[in-house]
Design an enzyme around this catalytic site. Sequence first.
Site, mmCIF file in Angstrom:
data_model
loop_
_atom_site.group_PDB
_atom_site.id
_atom_site.type_symbol
_atom_site.label_atom_id
_atom_site.label_comp_id
_atom_site.label_asym_id
_atom_site.label_seq_id
_atom_site.Cartn_x
_atom_site.Cartn_y
_atom_site.Cartn_z
ATOM 1 N N ASP A 231 9.162 2.547 1.683
ATOM 2 C CA ASP A 231 8.312 3.661 1.928
ATOM 3 C C ASP A 231 7.885 3.538 3.579
ATOM 4 O OD1 ASP A 231 5.765 3.921 2.566
ATOM 5 O OD2 ASP A 231 4.496 3.624 0.848
ATOM 6 N N PHE B 141 0.695 -1.426 -0.715
ATOM 7 C CA PHE B 141 -0.575 -0.190 0.292
ATOM 8 C C PHE B 141 1.004 1.391 0.049
ATOM 9 C CE2 PHE B 141 -2.746 3.510 1.677
ATOM 10 C CZ PHE B 141 -3.296 3.849 1.237
ATOM 11 N N LYS C 49 2.281 10.338 8.093
ATOM 12 C CA LYS C 49 1.674 10.043 9.734
ATOM 13 C C LYS C 49 2.430 10.493 10.562
ATOM 14 C CE LYS C 49 -0.931 6.480 7.030
ATOM 15 N NZ LYS C 49 -0.982 5.319 6.283
#
Length: 396
Positions: A215, A130, A244
């Site tokens: 990532d 993702f 985040k």
Amino acid sequence: MTITPLMPVYPRCGVRPVRGEGCYLIGERGERYLDFAAGIAVNALGHGHPHLVKAIADQAATLMHVSNLYGSPQGEALAERLLKHSFADTVFFTNSGVEAIECAIKTARRYHYANGNPQRHKLITFKNAFHGRSLGAISATDQGKMRDGFEPLLPGFDYVPFNDLEGALAKIDGETAGFLVETIQGEGGMTAGSVEFIQGLRKAADEHGLLLILDEIQCGYGRTGKMWAYEHYGITPDIMTSAKGIGAGFPLGACLATEEAAKGMVAGTHGSTYGGNPLAMAAGMAVLDVMEEPGFLEHVTRMGERLRQAFEQLIPNHDHLFEEIRGKGLMLGIKMKDSVVSRDFVAHLRDHHGLLTVAAGENVFRVLPPLVIDESHIAEAIDKLSAGARSFAPAN
Ligand SMILES: *Cc1c(COP(=O)(O)O)cnc(C)c1O
């Protein structure tokens, strides 16, 4: 009209938070939830952290936004601090994770272009990955639920199973630019990259002149008890995405790179109107202030171990529900037995026990508390979780 005012792309649940207090969320009717979802690994400092709140308020009153046409003392200050904490030499600030991914993909393509190898444009990516929801990011995953109906997607991605080093090496050809991989898959099921896998990708990148892009939007920034998840593997990437927790609730992301990897990203090649504006930089600085306090990361490690131990004790008592624990630090997941659906269990904990967690792929539910939890929050979460496990009757 039947369409909702908010485009109905999310299966929103009945919880409607209107306030946050530390590790708790308060809903419209005053009901309280223990927030072990933390905005999906975002609210690293919990809700309403006074230092972060004050930094944002003060900066908003001083200077909220200026164009990237001007010099940025605020951006330079945060960049220098971030670089000091990482492998990187340079950073591009974004407003979200997926924009950092876009910057990473572009940086990798430009690197080979700048080296006179524009044909080397393909990234080897991984199943269940993702990377966000832009066309570039959905092109970088094999997950049909994100891709279907959005074709034609961006060409230039190969997919191999996560943790399959042989498979990844077999995909390398004359058009390969590098690897794009989550050090620890979040959304896909909380699977940590194996040491052989991550180190093997690093080695292959070195041998073939490829770039390793990590990532770390979910697994980085203290979440696993290290500043970056790659520190568990004894390697460094060439390019890395963060978001985040980096803003802890303020929309902020970053694409970090070595000087070599960023060699193609010269003036005019990339940009963002908001990216790195003074308000976002103040938020990022305040988050780092807290994370740099002595013992912060050790606290994350200790709380992660406590939580894991508590899960280990819980699992045998409910072995009809739970299969195994995954993840690192405070990025934990419990894989559920095939006879139950993790999404249903997440809903049950939320609606009947006031505990917020998040479902993930591979029938896992994720536990992603604020990094500032203490023993009392863990004890409360375990009480709720065991009560939830006892009262949960799988629908079948
Ligand atoms: C959340 C996430 C993204 C996307 O971030 P957005 O801020 O939603 O664009 C990308 N990669 C990983 C690993 C993520 O967890």
